[in-house]
Design an enzyme around this catalytic site. Structure first.
Site, mmCIF file in Angstrom:
data_model
loop_
_atom_site.group_PDB
_atom_site.id
_atom_site.type_symbol
_atom_site.label_atom_id
_atom_site.label_comp_id
_atom_site.label_asym_id
_atom_site.label_seq_id
_atom_site.Cartn_x
_atom_site.Cartn_y
_atom_site.Cartn_z
ATOM 1 N NE ARG A 44 90.165 -14.189 -97.383
ATOM 2 C CZ ARG A 44 89.708 -14.325 -96.142
ATOM 3 N NH1 ARG A 44 90.140 -13.525 -95.173
ATOM 4 N NH2 ARG A 44 88.834 -15.252 -95.835
ATOM 5 C CB ALA A 46 81.109 -13.215 -97.494
ATOM 6 N NE ARG A 87 86.716 -13.672 -104.824
ATOM 7 C CZ ARG A 87 87.125 -14.283 -103.710
ATOM 8 N NH1 ARG A 87 87.362 -13.588 -102.612
ATOM 9 N NH2 ARG A 87 87.301 -15.594 -103.683
ATOM 10 C CD GLN A 194 91.675 -18.489 -98.588
ATOM 11 O OE1 GLN A 194 92.190 -19.604 -98.672
ATOM 12 N NE2 GLN A 194 90.928 -18.003 -99.558
ATOM 13 C CG ASP A 235 81.974 -17.054 -99.334
ATOM 14 O OD1 ASP A 235 82.505 -17.992 -98.724
ATOM 15 O OD2 ASP A 235 82.536 -15.955 -99.525
ATOM 16 C CG ASN A 245 82.733 -21.293 -96.109
ATOM 17 O OD1 ASN A 245 82.837 -20.060 -96.153
ATOM 18 N ND2 ASN A 245 83.513 -22.012 -95.336
ATOM 19 C CE LYS A 246 88.030 -19.845 -100.095
ATOM 20 N NZ LYS A 246 88.057 -19.353 -101.501
HETATM 21 O O1 MRU Z 1 87.953 -16.661 -101.208
HETATM 22 P P1 MRU Z 1 87.751 -16.014 -99.859
HETATM 23 O O2 MRU Z 1 88.987 -15.995 -99.028
HETATM 24 O O3 MRU Z 1 87.087 -14.669 -99.977
HETATM 25 O O4 MRU Z 1 86.713 -16.991 -99.145
HETATM 26 C C1 MRU Z 1 86.348 -16.712 -97.822
HETATM 27 C C2 MRU Z 1 85.429 -17.712 -97.239
HETATM 28 O O5 MRU Z 1 85.055 -18.684 -97.859
HETATM 29 C C3 MRU Z 1 84.897 -17.398 -95.872
HETATM 30 O O6 MRU Z 1 84.703 -18.554 -95.136
HETATM 31 C C4 MRU Z 1 83.560 -16.655 -95.997
HETATM 32 O O7 MRU Z 1 83.676 -15.578 -96.883
HETATM 33 C C5 MRU Z 1 83.068 -16.150 -94.699
HETATM 34 S S1 MRU Z 1 84.078 -14.862 -94.037
HETATM 35 C C6 MRU Z 1 83.367 -14.309 -92.613
#
Ligand code: MRU
Length: 343
Positions: A44, A46, A87, A194, A235, A245-246
């Site tokens: 996981r 991006a 995704r 995470q 993302d 983003n998350k």
């Molecule tokens: O659902 P995830 O764990 O893939 O989400 C990850 C995030 O939101 C990160 O902050 C984003 O992908 C940047 S990772 C360098």
């Protein structure tokens, strides 16, 4: 081992669903398995999703047992579509699949075995470029970090979310490597955790001082004056700077503005979606309700409860102080400055 490793047609991934209690490596030799690993979040983040997808196309190409170029491309396209369907939010996935597929198309006149070698080299290059990008993000971002800063981060934008070093954590790592005394506050990042499972683990491995907090504590610590800046990953970034983003990032950004704390997004240029004007156009993934009703398989909410579980939110550009990229720091007005980075 690194987040991902491709060797002899097999993709090895650190199983991020198991960390930090178990360090398991999964070995994937079909593109369907690779698509599933992205969907189930074995991998996981991006940039890591993007490079995994690129190797997924290489694995697919290797498995196509056809000598006609036309049929080869029909099958390859099928694999691309499956991988893209895993995704929806991180643009790196689509960027990476298209880059590898287009490389194959560009070399269509060559024998199939040569096309496969060319796209494998492209995927390897993307892995290397990702590490270089993160190092560059770290170098630029380090300029914004002062001695004794305490930095709040949300989710995991670290080595695990990339091929190495990380984006938001890349800035933190580079500041630490530069000898700065810094502290990190990491949001646990419900529902998938995470922050508590991955970010604090990564930083502890590197001996970077880190404190774990629940998501709803961030405002309290900002108001207490304990946080000097916020750095998060991304993302997908729209042309006007709106950033997906998350889930929970938006709340952190609003709190940061209210408390006059700089809010930085760290991401490679490949996370910018130059085809969309603003954040309203970013598709938001909605994940399974179990992630909210259960923790580690244990039910914590009543049976039958209605649940919403958007995995991402969009932070409007007005809350973002700067976007730290591999090509430099982009400041507002983003709608004027972001388009300058389109090659
Ligand atoms: O659902 P995830 O764990 O893939 O989400 C990850 C995030 O939101 C990160 O902050 C984003 O992908 C940047 S990772 C360098």
């Amino acid at each position: 081992m690194k987040t991902l490793e491709f060797c002899n047609g097999v993709l090895k991934l650190v199983d991020q669903t198991k960390l930090p209690t178990e360090h398991k490596i999964v070995e994937l030799s079909t593109y369907e398995e690779i698509a599933d690993a992205i969907k189930t979040m074995i991998v996981r983040g991006a940039p890591a999703i993007g490079v995994t997808a690129a190797y997924g196309i290489v694995v697919a190409a290797n498995s196509i047992n056809i000598s006609s170029t036309e049929q080869f491309f029909t099958e390859l396209k099928k694999a691309c579509d499956l991988i893209k369907s895993t995704r929806p939010t991180a643009v790196n996935l689509f960027w990476a699949v298209d880059r590898v597929y287009n490389k194959a198309v560009f070399n269509m006149d060559k024998p199939i075995d040569q096309i496969i070698k060319i796209i494998e080299a492209e995927a390897c290059l993307m892995e290397k470029e990702d590490i270089d990008s993160n190092r560059a993000i770290g170098k630029f971002g380090n300029e914004l970090i002062k001695e004794n800063f305490t930095i709040l981060t949300h989710c995991n934008a670290g080595a695990l979310a990339t091929c190495d070093h990380g984006t938001a954590l890349g800035v933190i790592r580079s500041a630490h490597e530069a000898g700065k005394n810094i502290n990190v506050f990491a949001d646990e990042t419900r529902p998938y955790l995470q922050g508590s499972r991955l970010t604090v683990w990564e930083l502890m491995e590197d001996n970077i001082p880190v404190t774990l907090i629940c998501d709803n504590m961030a405002g309290h610590f900002m108001k207490e004056g304990l946080i000097d800046c916020v750095i998060v990953g991304a993302d997908r970034i729209a042309l006007n700077g709106d950033t997906a983003n998350k889930i929970g990032t938006y709340s952190v950004a609003v709190l940061a503005k209210e408390n006059n704390i700089p809010f930085y997004v760290a991401a490679p240029i490949s996370t910018i979606d130059f085809s969309i004007e603003c954040g309203d156009e970013i598709p938001i993934e909605e994940r399974n309700s179990d992630e909210v009703t259960h923790i580690k398989g244990v039910r914590i909410a009543p049976e039958g409860i209605k649940v919403r579980n958007p995995a991402f939110d969009v932070t409007p550009n007005k809350y973002i102080s700067a976007i730290i990229t591999d090509k430099g720091i982009i400041y507002p007005p983003f709608n004027e400055n972001i388009p300058k980075y389109k090659d």
